[in-house]
Design an enzyme around this catalytic site. Structure first.
Site, PDB file in Angstrom:
ATOM      1  N   HIS A  11      12.427 -24.493  56.685  1.00 13.77           N
ATOM      2  CA  HIS A  11      13.309 -23.730  57.592  1.00 13.77           C
ATOM      3  C   HIS A  11      12.704 -22.392  58.007  1.00 13.77           C
ATOM      4  CE1 HIS A  11      16.520 -26.576  57.274  1.00 13.77           C
ATOM      5  NE2 HIS A  11      16.639 -26.428  55.965  1.00 13.77           N
ATOM      6  N   ASP A  45      13.163 -34.397  54.976  1.00  9.48           N
ATOM      7  CA  ASP A  45      14.299 -33.668  54.401  1.00  9.48           C
ATOM      8  C   ASP A  45      15.561 -33.976  55.225  1.00  9.48           C
ATOM      9  OD1 ASP A  45      14.771 -30.943  52.551  1.00  9.48           O
ATOM     10  OD2 ASP A  45      16.088 -31.021  54.316  1.00  9.48           O
ATOM     11  N   HIS A  64      17.709 -31.965  56.291  1.00  7.95           N
ATOM     12  CA  HIS A  64      17.934 -30.953  57.330  1.00  7.95           C
ATOM     13  C   HIS A  64      16.738 -30.875  58.273  1.00  7.95           C
ATOM     14  CE1 HIS A  64      20.191 -29.638  53.671  1.00  7.95           C
ATOM     15  NE2 HIS A  64      21.157 -29.456  54.558  1.00  7.95           N
ATOM     16  N   ASP A  90      17.181 -34.590  49.761  1.00  7.36           N
ATOM     17  CA  ASP A  90      18.617 -34.323  49.941  1.00  7.36           C
ATOM     18  C   ASP A  90      19.268 -35.360  50.858  1.00  7.36           C
ATOM     19  OD1 ASP A  90      17.040 -33.173  51.920  1.00  7.36           O
ATOM     20  OD2 ASP A  90      17.930 -31.177  51.763  1.00  7.36           O
TER      21      ASP A  90
HETATM   22  C1  SP5 Z   1      15.401 -26.693  52.192  1.00  6.64           C
HETATM   23  C2  SP5 Z   1      16.832 -27.099  52.436  1.00  6.64           C
HETATM   24  O1  SP5 Z   1      17.194 -28.244  52.175  1.00  6.64           O
HETATM   25  N1  SP5 Z   1      17.678 -26.154  52.872  1.00  6.64           N
HETATM   26  C3  SP5 Z   1      19.040 -26.461  53.154  1.00  6.64           C
HETATM   27  C4  SP5 Z   1      19.862 -25.268  53.486  1.00  6.64           C
HETATM   28  C5  SP5 Z   1      21.284 -25.648  53.731  1.00  6.64           C
HETATM   29  N2  SP5 Z   1      22.117 -24.510  53.799  1.00  6.64           N
HETATM   30  C6  SP5 Z   1      23.462 -24.731  54.303  1.00  6.64           C
HETATM   31  C7  SP5 Z   1      24.283 -25.510  53.331  1.00  6.64           C
HETATM   32  C8  SP5 Z   1      25.679 -25.739  53.839  1.00  6.64           C
HETATM   33  C9  SP5 Z   1      26.274 -26.848  53.076  1.00  6.64           C
HETATM   34  N3  SP5 Z   1      27.598 -27.148  53.433  1.00  6.64           N
HETATM   35  C10 SP5 Z   1      28.011 -28.330  52.706  1.00  6.64           C
HETATM   36  C11 SP5 Z   1      29.455 -28.420  52.471  1.00  6.64           C
HETATM   37  C12 SP5 Z   1      29.720 -29.435  51.389  1.00  6.64           C
HETATM   38  N4  SP5 Z   1      31.106 -29.522  51.120  1.00  6.64           N
HETATM   39 ZN    ZN Z   2      17.288 -29.942  53.232  1.00  6.61          ZN
END
Ligand code: SP5
Ligand code: ZN
Length: 341
Positions: free
Chosen positions: A159, A195, A197, A284
Site C-alpha cells: 500500500h 493480497d 487488498h 488475507d
Molecule cells: C497489507 C494489508 O493487507 N493491509 C490492509 C489494510 C486494511 N486496512 C483497513 C481495514 C478495514 C477493515 N474493515 C473490516 C471490517 C470487518 N468487520
Molecule cells: Zn491485504
C-alpha cells in the site's frame, strides 16, 4: 526454498487501529511473522537466513526523500513532545486543501499518509527499514541465480506509494526489490499481487512505466479498502499504458472465481515475457480472515503456488497481508510448497 527473515520486525508493534468505529488492537502484529517463520521451520521448507544491509540507496530509488526523512525522524520528534503513545495521522490534504508540507509532526504525517493504519512507534523505522532489507536480500539471491526465494517481510509494503504510507505499510518492499532488479540490468519485471487488498502503492509507483508489469487480484475497491484505486479501467498511463492489470473481484469470491482471475493474470504475465516475477504474497484472501471477504481455503494455497510455478519464472515471494494468525503460517507456506512441488 530459501527464506530471508529479520527479527527486527518485533520492534514494530502498533497499539490500536480504528475498525468498525472501535479502537481495536492492531491486526498487523508481530505474531504474524513469528507464525510464518515457525511453519517454514516445521515444514522444513529450506534454510532461513538473516537480511544483509544494503543501505538506504535502494530504498531511495523508490521512495521520496522527504518521506524517508519524516519516517526516520518522526518518533524522536514525537517523544521530544513528551508523548509515549503511538503517533497516528488524523488529517489529510484531500480535496479543497493545500498540497503542502506543514511544520508539525502531525501535519507532516498527514502529508505523507493516506489512512490512519500506520502507527509510528519507537521501533517502526528500524522494522520497516529491515523489512526492505529482507526483500533486497532475497532479491540478491535470485539475481545471483536462485530460482526462488521467500522474503518474510513485516511490516508489509504494497500500500505504500513513493511518498505515502498507509494500510499497515511504510516502505514498499516489492517495489524496492523490483527497482533493484532493474538497476542490476534486468529489463522486464512482473509483479503479481495476490493480497486481498489492491496494491495501490505498487501500482502508483510503476503506473507510467513499461519496465514493470503490475497485475493485481483483489476485493473490488468499490466496496473494499483502499477504495480509491484498483479499478479495472486503470490500465497504465503514458509509456506504462497497457502494463497495469487490475482484476477486482466481488465479496465472497472462492477458489473457482479467484483462480479464473489468476489464470487471466498469469496469461498477461506470460505475454509480457518478464525475466523475473515478484509475488506480493498476502494470504488475507483466506475464508477466516478477520478483515477480508474472500473464501479461499488452506488447500487452495497449494494450488495457487502450483499455478504460479507454471509460469516458469525465477520468483521472489514478498510477504504482505494476512490476519488470521493461527492459519497464516499454513497458508503462506502452502503457497511456497505448492510452488516447489
Ligand atoms: C497489507 C494489508 O493487507 N493491509 C490492509 C489494510 C486494511 N486496512 C483497513 C481495514 C478495514 C477493515 N474493515 C473490516 C471490517 C470487518 N468487520
Ligand atoms: Zn491485504
Amino acid at each position: 526454498m530459501l527464506t530471508i527473515y529479520s527479527d527486527d520486525h518485533h520492534l514494530h508493534h502498533g497499539r490500536c487501529e480504528l475498525i468498525d468505529g472501535q479502537l481495536m488492537p492492531c491486526f498487523e502484529k508481530p505474531e504474524r511473522a513469528d507464525f510464518i517463520r515457525e511453519r517454514v521451520l516445521a515444514r522444513q521448507l529450506g534454510p532461513i537466513e538473516p537480511a544483509r544491509d544494503w543501505g538506504l540507496a535502494p530504498i531511495a530509488r523508490v521512495h521520496d526523500q522527504g518521506m524517508l526523512d519524516f519516517l526516520q525522524g518522526a518518533w524522536a520528534r514525537w517523544a521530544a513532545l513528551g508523548q509515549e503513545g503511538d503517533l497516528l495521522p488524523y488529517t489529510w490534504p484531500t480535496r479543497t486543501l493545500r498540497q503542502q508540507k506543514p511544520d508539525s509532526v502531525h501535519g507532516q504525517f498527514g502529508y505523507y499518509s493516506f489512512d490512519a493504519g500506520v502507527p509510528i512507534t519507537a521501533g517502526t523505522w528500524q522494522a520497516a527499514y529491515s523489512s526492505a532489507q529482507v526483500a533486497l536480500t532475497a532479491q540478491h539471491h535470485i539475481a545471483s541465480g536462485a530460482t526462488s526465494a521467500f522474503a518474510l517481510c513485516r511490516p508489509p509494503g504494497h500500500h505504500a506509494a513513493a511518498d505515502l504510507m498507509g494500510g499497515y505499510c511504510y516502505l514498499n518492499n516489492a517495489a524496492i526489490a523490483a527497482q533493484a532488479f532493474l538497476d542490476q540490468g534486468y529489463r522486464r519485471v512482473a509483479i503479481l499481487d495476490v493480497d486481498y487488498h489492491h496494491g495501490n502503492g505498487t501500482q502508483s509507483i510503476f503506473y507510467e512505466r513499461s519496465d514493470v508489469l503490475f497485475v493485481s487480484l483483489h476485493g473490488d475497491p468499490a466496496i473494499e479498502f483502499p477504495f480509491f484505486l484498483g479499478y479495472a479501467d486503470e490500465t497504465g498511463a503514458g509509456a506504462g499504458e497497457g502494463y497495469n492489470l487490475n482484476l477486482p473481484l466481488p465479496a465472497g469470491s472462492d477458489w473457482p472465481v479467484w483462480s479464473a482471475a489468476l489464470k487471466q493474470g498469469c496469461q498477461a504475465i506470460d505475454d509480457y515475457q518478464p525475466e523475473v516475477l515478484i509475488v506480493s504474497l498476502g494470504v488475507d484472501t483466506f475464508e477466516l480472515d478477520p478483515i477480508s471477504r474472500f473464501k479461499l481455503t488452506s488447500p487452495d494455497y497449494l494450488k495457487m503456488g502450483a499455478r504460479i510455478r507454471a509460469l516458469n519464472l525465477p520468483t521472489l515471494f514478498v510477504m504482505e497481508g494476512g490476519y488470521a494468525v493461527e492459519a497464516i503460517g499454513i497458508n503462506a507456506v502452502n503457497v511456497l510448497e505448492g510452488f516447489e512441488q
